[in-house]
Motif scaffolding. Sequence first.
Motif, mmCIF file in Angstrom:
data_model
loop_
_atom_site.group_PDB
_atom_site.id
_atom_site.type_symbol
_atom_site.label_atom_id
_atom_site.label_comp_id
_atom_site.label_asym_id
_atom_site.label_seq_id
_atom_site.Cartn_x
_atom_site.Cartn_y
_atom_site.Cartn_z
ATOM 1 N N ARG A 34 -42.300 -34.044 -13.039
ATOM 2 C CA ARG A 34 -40.916 -34.058 -12.572
ATOM 3 C C ARG A 34 -39.974 -34.459 -13.710
ATOM 4 O O ARG A 34 -38.901 -33.856 -13.891
ATOM 5 N N ALA A 35 -40.388 -35.448 -14.493
ATOM 6 C CA ALA A 35 -39.578 -35.860 -15.645
ATOM 7 C C ALA A 35 -39.474 -34.742 -16.665
ATOM 8 O O ALA A 35 -38.408 -34.513 -17.250
ATOM 9 N N ARG A 36 -40.572 -34.013 -16.870
ATOM 10 C CA ARG A 36 -40.521 -32.901 -17.825
ATOM 11 C C ARG A 36 -39.588 -31.804 -17.339
ATOM 12 O O ARG A 36 -38.833 -31.206 -18.134
ATOM 13 N N THR A 37 -39.609 -31.519 -16.038
ATOM 14 C CA THR A 37 -38.738 -30.482 -15.500
ATOM 15 C C THR A 37 -37.267 -30.843 -15.695
ATOM 16 O O THR A 37 -36.447 -29.984 -16.066
ATOM 17 N N ARG A 38 -36.937 -32.098 -15.472
ATOM 18 C CA ARG A 38 -35.541 -32.522 -15.648
ATOM 19 C C ARG A 38 -35.128 -32.473 -17.117
ATOM 20 O O ARG A 38 -34.017 -32.056 -17.454
ATOM 21 N N LEU A 39 -36.021 -32.895 -18.008
ATOM 22 C CA LEU A 39 -35.719 -32.809 -19.435
ATOM 23 C C LEU A 39 -35.592 -31.355 -19.877
ATOM 24 O O LEU A 39 -34.749 -31.023 -20.721
ATOM 25 N N ALA A 40 -36.435 -30.499 -19.314
ATOM 26 C CA ALA A 40 -36.436 -29.092 -19.717
ATOM 27 C C ALA A 40 -35.123 -28.398 -19.371
ATOM 28 O O ALA A 40 -34.742 -27.419 -20.027
ATOM 29 N N ASP A 41 -34.413 -28.882 -18.352
ATOM 30 C CA ASP A 41 -33.126 -28.279 -18.012
ATOM 31 C C ASP A 41 -32.125 -28.395 -19.157
ATOM 32 O O ASP A 41 -31.217 -27.568 -19.283
ATOM 33 N N GLY A 42 -32.315 -29.420 -19.988
ATOM 34 C CA GLY A 42 -31.377 -29.611 -21.093
ATOM 35 C C GLY A 42 -31.903 -29.183 -22.442
ATOM 36 O O GLY A 42 -31.147 -28.685 -23.282
ATOM 37 N N VAL A 43 -33.220 -29.356 -22.672
ATOM 38 C CA VAL A 43 -33.753 -29.092 -24.014
ATOM 39 C C VAL A 43 -34.833 -28.018 -24.039
ATOM 40 O O VAL A 43 -35.311 -27.657 -25.115
ATOM 41 N N GLY A 44 -35.249 -27.514 -22.876
ATOM 42 C CA GLY A 44 -36.292 -26.497 -22.820
ATOM 43 C C GLY A 44 -37.669 -27.115 -22.623
ATOM 44 O O GLY A 44 -37.897 -28.285 -22.954
ATOM 45 N N HIS A 45 -38.585 -26.311 -22.107
ATOM 46 C CA HIS A 45 -39.922 -26.798 -21.786
ATOM 47 C C HIS A 45 -40.693 -27.292 -23.012
ATOM 48 O O HIS A 45 -41.313 -28.365 -22.955
ATOM 49 N N PRO A 46 -40.737 -26.558 -24.129
ATOM 50 C CA PRO A 46 -41.528 -27.036 -25.274
ATOM 51 C C PRO A 46 -41.062 -28.390 -25.791
ATOM 52 O O PRO A 46 -41.881 -29.272 -26.056
ATOM 53 N N VAL A 47 -39.739 -28.564 -25.933
ATOM 54 C CA VAL A 47 -39.223 -29.831 -26.440
ATOM 55 C C VAL A 47 -39.462 -30.955 -25.427
ATOM 56 O O VAL A 47 -39.850 -32.076 -25.798
ATOM 57 N N ALA A 48 -39.250 -30.661 -24.139
ATOM 58 C CA ALA A 48 -39.477 -31.667 -23.106
ATOM 59 C C ALA A 48 -40.942 -32.101 -23.079
ATOM 60 O O ALA A 48 -41.246 -33.296 -22.947
ATOM 61 N N THR A 49 -41.835 -31.134 -23.222
ATOM 62 C CA THR A 49 -43.263 -31.467 -23.265
ATOM 63 C C THR A 49 -43.575 -32.352 -24.461
ATOM 64 O O THR A 49 -44.301 -33.348 -24.345
ATOM 65 N N GLY A 50 -43.030 -32.003 -25.616
ATOM 66 C CA GLY A 50 -43.277 -32.794 -26.819
ATOM 67 C C GLY A 50 -42.742 -34.213 -26.706
ATOM 68 O O GLY A 50 -43.389 -35.170 -27.150
ATOM 69 N N ILE A 51 -41.578 -34.350 -26.093
ATOM 70 C CA ILE A 51 -40.978 -35.686 -25.950
ATOM 71 C C ILE A 51 -41.880 -36.590 -25.119
ATOM 72 O O ILE A 51 -42.136 -37.752 -25.480
ATOM 73 N N LEU A 52 -42.384 -36.069 -24.008
ATOM 74 C CA LEU A 52 -43.212 -36.895 -23.135
ATOM 75 C C LEU A 52 -44.633 -37.037 -23.672
ATOM 76 O O LEU A 52 -45.213 -38.133 -23.628
ATOM 77 N N TRP A 53 -45.178 -35.953 -24.193
ATOM 78 C CA TRP A 53 -46.571 -35.947 -24.652
ATOM 79 C C TRP A 53 -46.763 -36.895 -25.842
ATOM 80 O O TRP A 53 -47.754 -37.641 -25.895
ATOM 81 N N LEU A 54 -45.838 -36.883 -26.776
ATOM 82 C CA LEU A 54 -45.929 -37.771 -27.936
ATOM 83 C C LEU A 54 -45.112 -39.051 -27.758
ATOM 84 O O LEU A 54 -45.503 -40.115 -28.252
ATOM 85 N N GLY A 55 -43.989 -38.932 -27.045
ATOM 86 C CA GLY A 55 -43.091 -40.078 -26.929
ATOM 87 C C GLY A 55 -43.665 -41.224 -26.113
ATOM 88 O O GLY A 55 -43.548 -42.397 -26.503
ATOM 89 N N LEU A 56 -44.302 -40.911 -24.987
ATOM 90 C CA LEU A 56 -44.839 -41.977 -24.150
ATOM 91 C C LEU A 56 -45.937 -42.780 -24.853
ATOM 92 O O LEU A 56 -45.920 -44.023 -24.802
ATOM 93 N N PRO A 57 -46.914 -42.137 -25.520
ATOM 94 C CA PRO A 57 -47.892 -42.940 -26.275
ATOM 95 C C PRO A 57 -47.249 -43.754 -27.395
ATOM 96 O O PRO A 57 -47.679 -44.889 -27.662
#
Length: 303
Positions: A34-57
Amino acid sequence: MKLMALIVVVLLERFWPALSRWRADRAAERLIHRARTRLADGVGHPVATGILWLGLPIVLYGVLTLVDHGVMGALAYIGISIGVLLLMLAPRQAHRHVDDLHRACEHGDEAAVHSALAQLAEGTELESEPIVEAWSTQTLAERIITLGFHEWFTVLFWFVLAGPVGALFYRLTDWFARPPHEPTEPNSLGCMRLAQLQAWLDWPAARIYAVLLLLAGGFNRGLEAWLQGGDAVQGTVAQHNSALIGRVGHAALELEREDDCDSATLCLADQSRWIKGATAIVLRSLLLGLGLVALFTLSSWIR
């Protein structure tokens, strides 16, 4: 500290049923997507995925570096580790579906058997096949053993090697490689690359898990299956990993007789025997792994 966190998590999982009920709807996974979907509305799916995938760790690593090294710091580390593991372990609750399947087989409830098998087949090539024809005793046993690897062992493996950051990174890789309810997304280049990365993360864990299966079951038969079956497997790294686990685990069960039922029906009594054996060898393997962690902790190789 890692050993203490592992012991507490195992005890909570075993004796706190409310925890499993809370996780049954994949709350953590749905929250991440759900967080990725909301981020993707502004920055796109690839960037949103990268933010959460690398950012959270990275954020988790930053929090851990701020923890003191005294008694309170150790307690904080253990608490954070327990929280991460409880969120990351068994997100699909496959072991609960296996328990439901075992009870259904014992009571001869074919409707419940079909329902549980459908849950276990989710996300595999068996999902689109007729239940009766797809699930032989060997297929069922190998699926249960493989689920024990993906649901439990890999997260624990990377937790032991890299702490809660490693466990979180692995599970995020798993979730983003196979996003739910997005029919076009799993075929995207980003998801394919994450799936390849996950396969390589699984590679060392699969070999350790296979060794534990040998120790927990029939060593000689399992080792023979390991050594003789590798050349026949063709495909990706992920397919090699799954084939190795299923082949070794099935051989280590040392169950010879196939079910004697007609091919158009389920032999529930025989299925129950195989389910019990596969579930037991997974549990023994996890306990053996926990014992090795305890040994390495006492040897000061793991803290």
